[in-house]
Design a protein around this motif. Sequence first.
Motif, PDB file in Angstrom:
ATOM      1  N   ALA A  95       0.866  -1.179   0.000  1.00 45.72           N
ATOM      2  CA  ALA A  95       0.000   0.000   0.000  1.00 45.72           C
ATOM      3  C   ALA A  95       0.903   1.229   0.000  1.00 45.72           C
ATOM      4  O   ALA A  95       2.126   1.128   0.091  1.00 45.72           O
ATOM      5  CB  ALA A  95      -0.904  -0.011   1.234  1.00 45.72           C
ATOM      6  N   GLY A  96       0.302   2.387  -0.128  1.00 45.16           N
ATOM      7  CA  GLY A  96       1.045   3.630  -0.038  1.00 45.16           C
ATOM      8  C   GLY A  96       2.030   3.835  -1.170  1.00 45.16           C
ATOM      9  O   GLY A  96       1.746   3.533  -2.329  1.00 45.16           O
ATOM     10  N   GLU A  97       3.216   4.351  -0.801  1.00 46.62           N
ATOM     11  CA  GLU A  97       4.228   4.696  -1.802  1.00 46.62           C
ATOM     12  C   GLU A  97       4.678   3.477  -2.611  1.00 46.62           C
ATOM     13  O   GLU A  97       4.898   3.572  -3.813  1.00 46.62           O
ATOM     14  CB  GLU A  97       5.432   5.344  -1.126  1.00 46.62           C
ATOM     15  CG  GLU A  97       6.461   5.840  -2.104  1.00 46.62           C
ATOM     16  CD  GLU A  97       7.636   6.549  -1.450  1.00 46.62           C
ATOM     17  OE1 GLU A  97       8.550   6.940  -2.179  1.00 46.62           O
ATOM     18  OE2 GLU A  97       7.647   6.700  -0.215  1.00 46.62           O
ATOM     19  N   SER A  98       4.779   2.333  -1.949  1.00 44.39           N
ATOM     20  CA  SER A  98       5.191   1.122  -2.670  1.00 44.39           C
ATOM     21  C   SER A  98       4.183   0.770  -3.755  1.00 44.39           C
ATOM     22  O   SER A  98       4.560   0.428  -4.877  1.00 44.39           O
ATOM     23  CB  SER A  98       5.329  -0.048  -1.700  1.00 44.39           C
ATOM     24  OG  SER A  98       6.339   0.210  -0.762  1.00 44.39           O
ATOM     25  N   ALA A  99       2.900   0.860  -3.449  1.00 43.72           N
ATOM     26  CA  ALA A  99       1.862   0.581  -4.441  1.00 43.72           C
ATOM     27  C   ALA A  99       1.930   1.584  -5.584  1.00 43.72           C
ATOM     28  O   ALA A  99       1.803   1.215  -6.752  1.00 43.72           O
ATOM     29  CB  ALA A  99       0.487   0.612  -3.785  1.00 43.72           C
ATOM     30  N   ALA A 116       3.195   2.944 -11.146  1.00 45.57           N
ATOM     31  CA  ALA A 116       3.874   3.895 -12.032  1.00 45.57           C
ATOM     32  C   ALA A 116       4.844   3.183 -12.968  1.00 45.57           C
ATOM     33  O   ALA A 116       5.023   3.592 -14.114  1.00 45.57           O
ATOM     34  CB  ALA A 116       4.616   4.949 -11.213  1.00 45.57           C
ATOM     35  N   ALA A 117       5.451   2.121 -12.476  1.00 52.05           N
ATOM     36  CA  ALA A 117       6.439   1.384 -13.262  1.00 52.05           C
ATOM     37  C   ALA A 117       5.809   0.305 -14.135  1.00 52.05           C
ATOM     38  O   ALA A 117       6.524  -0.402 -14.834  1.00 52.05           O
ATOM     39  CB  ALA A 117       7.460   0.742 -12.328  1.00 52.05           C
ATOM     40  N   SER A 118       4.493   0.190 -14.090  1.00 55.50           N
ATOM     41  CA  SER A 118       3.803  -0.902 -14.791  1.00 55.50           C
ATOM     42  C   SER A 118       4.425  -2.235 -14.393  1.00 55.50           C
ATOM     43  O   SER A 118       4.630  -3.120 -15.217  1.00 55.50           O
ATOM     44  CB  SER A 118       3.872  -0.719 -16.307  1.00 55.50           C
ATOM     45  OG  SER A 118       3.251   0.480 -16.692  1.00 55.50           O
ATOM     46  N   GLY A 119       4.754  -2.344 -13.106  1.00 49.69           N
ATOM     47  CA  GLY A 119       5.485  -3.499 -12.616  1.00 49.69           C
ATOM     48  C   GLY A 119       4.645  -4.683 -12.196  1.00 49.69           C
ATOM     49  O   GLY A 119       5.178  -5.703 -11.794  1.00 49.69           O
TER      50      GLY A 119
END
Length: 75
Positions: free
Chosen positions: A6-10, A15-18
């Motif tokens: 969750a949060g920044e990791s999510a 954002a990276a389409s990871g």
Amino acid sequence: MTALVAGESATLVRAASGGDVVRPGDVDALAALWTRLQAEPERLEADPAAREWVAANVEYDALADRYLALLRGAL
């Protein structure tokens, strides 16, 4: 990739389409995602946009320096 974050990791994974993001502890969402992935195995292939994001946003020398500092601090 399935990221249980969750949060920044999510935000970074998206954002990276990871890969797909599932909130930690949301077992129903995780099961639903894996069911969809089983039905659509092409979704398991790496997105070229993810590699492009890493190439544009990751500085490997800086990452290596941070990991070494963490390892040295752990010893």
